[in-house]
Design a protein around this motif. Structure first.
Motif: not given
Length: 503
Positions: A297, A293-294, A255, A265-266, A269, A286, A277, A280-281, A290
């Motif tokens: 989260d 989307q994050l 990530a 990456y999807s 996520a 990214t 995650r 990844l954020a 995404l």
């Protein structure tokens, strides 16, 4: 050794004759402190190195100890330090390559620019720790050879080496194309299958909690994969294959890797582990879809990590500022904001956004001055250290918010003596401010004397040469050893007081 003597050893005003007396009386601790002095003569360096191996290593690292003054048979650690600094003699490397002590060979293996014949000898060393040390930095041709070494410890080191050829890094990661390792640190010393538990009662046990081997060297293989995934030279295609691996620690490294396809990456996520995650954020690779989307989260640390994404849309930042405790940290996106974006953030209705932009130290004067008048204390705390603020502005901050901004005002490089002295008086006086005042170059003597009343500011203030000599001498007997050492290191200490400290 007394704290005062250790402080005296660091005093830049200590006369050479008193340095000689300290060297003559030095134990290991005092010798190491003396080795940090930049004014030692060559004779003093030789005498000090003869008293202490640790001091000799420090002198070698600092460039004070010369090869001509070093005998590798008598001072092996100093000679190895000189080799590591690129100042040793080539014949020393050959001497240590066949040394009976493995720890010396291991230190040699960490040295740069070894002669080819020495590197060859170390590559064939019977001790895996020696070969592993070599493998961690070896050039490409040697790393390629060591990637096939039968011991997993060596392969782990090669997997972290950025000079290892990419195809072999991929092979170390996946296990494809290389013969399996034949041994690891677990099966070297235990009958397999064996799992090392965290409550191991053996005091001399060198294994780590979770180390295990059933013949497949499981924990060692995991370490090799961790190193390869952490290595930016490992091919992205091989890294991407580990997006679904069972280990969350390895998925976290995937990530964090840049340059992978967005489909990888999807998948990450949707990982079940928040730490994956969150990694990844903050990944610059990214994409915006995404990111958005994050931003929804609620997993642990995901939104806080997303705030550190360098390409974060400002509207997403505004939402995160309302829902997440971001703290007074300069975020990459704020640091890279354009002049127009900076002005917009400084005028935002949300004080958190104003606080975030106030953390920049390169604001236009007009923006800086506007934020210096902000009604919100957290904005003032963020802007208070900004260079260019006037005495009037800083005093106004103290008058409006007192203790809430005092610590930050005290860090302003342009804070005047009047400002710093005002911070020592109620209601602005707070411990955090006193510690900053004690180290501020503009602090006047009255402010420094006030700092001596605070236990944590006292050692810092005791080292300031602006203090009256009588005050410094009085601090030598302080019950706090840090204060006594700082006073002894103070260049304002009179010479007769220095002599009185010597044994």
């Amino acid at each position: 050794m007394t704290p005062a003597l250790l402080g005296l050893a660091a005093n830049p005003a200590l006369p050479p004759a008193l340095v000689d007396r300290l060297i003559a009386a030095a134990d290991e601790e005092l010798a190491q402190e003396l080795a940090l002095r930049p004014d030692l003569s060559r004779t003093q360096v030789r005498r000090l190195a003869a008293r202490s191996q640790a001091a000799a290593v420090g002198l070698a690292r600092e460039g004070s100890l010369q090869p001509a003054d070093t005998d590798p048979a008598v001072q092996p650690l100093a000679a190895l330090a000189l080799l590591d600094e690129g100042a040793g003699l080539p014949r020393w490397a050959r001497h240590f390559a066949s040394h009976p002590r493995a720890e010396h060979r291991e230190k040699l293996a960490a040295c740069p620019d070894l002669p080819p014949d020495v590197a060859r000898t170390l590559a064939d060393d019977p001790d895996p720790a020696v070969v592993a040390e070599l493998g961690s930095w070896a050039p490409a041709h040697l790393a390629a050879e060591l990637a096939r070494h039968p011991h997993a410890q060596v392969r782990r080191a090669v997997a972290g080496n950025r000079s290892t050829p990419p195809d072999l890094l991929a092979a170390l990661l996946t296990g494809e194309g290389l013969p399996p390792a034949r041994s690891c640190r677990v099966c070297d010393q235990e009958d397999v299958p064996f799992v090392h538990t965290a409550d191991c009662p053996r005091r001399d046990c060198a294994l780590l909690p979770g180390d295990e081997c059933d013949g497949s060297h499981r924990s060692a293989v995991h370490e090799i994969q961790w190193q390869a995934l952490h290595n930016p030279a490992t091919p992205a295609a091989a890294v991407a294959r580990f997006a679904d691996c069972p280990s969350a620690l390895l998925r976290r490294l995937v990530a964090a890797r840049g340059g992978l396809p967005q489909r990888v990456y999807s998948r990450l996520a949707g990982d079940q582990m928040p730490m994956v995650r969150a990694e990844l954020a903050r990944n610059p690779s990214t994409g915006e879809a995404l990111i958005r989307q994050l931003a929804e989260d609620r997993g642990h640390d995901v939104q806080r990590s997303l705030a550190h994404h360098p390409h974060l849309p400002l509207d997403v930042l505004a939402r995160l500022a309302r829902s997440t405790r971001l703290g007074p940290v300069l975020l990459p996106r704020v640091a890279a904001a354009t002049p127009a974006e900076t002005a917009g953030l400084a005028a935002a209705a949300d004080p958190t956004l104003r606080m975030l932009v106030a953390l920049r130290r390169d604001l236009p004067d007009a923006v800086r001055d506007a934020l210096a008048c902000d009604p919100d204390a957290k904005v003032l705390k963020a802007i208070a250290p900004h260079p260019g603020l006037t005495e009037v502005q800083l005093l106004a901050m103290i008058g409006r918010h007192g203790p809430r901004v005092a610590g930050q005002v005290a860090t302003n490089p342009g804070a005047t003596a009047a400002v710093l002295e005002a911070l020592t008086r109620p209601p602005a006086a707070v411990r955090k401010a006193l510690r900053e005042i004690a180290r501020h170059p503009n602090s006047p003597v009255p402010a420094l004397l006030a700092c001596l009343d605070d236990p944590r500011a006292r050692p810092v203030a005791a080292a300031r040469p602006e203090l009256p000599a009588g005050v410094v001498v009085g601090l030598l007997a302080d019950e706090d050893p840090e204060v006594a050492a700082a006073a002894a290191a103070n260049p304002a200490l009179p010479a007769d007081a220095m002599r009185a400290l010597l044994p």
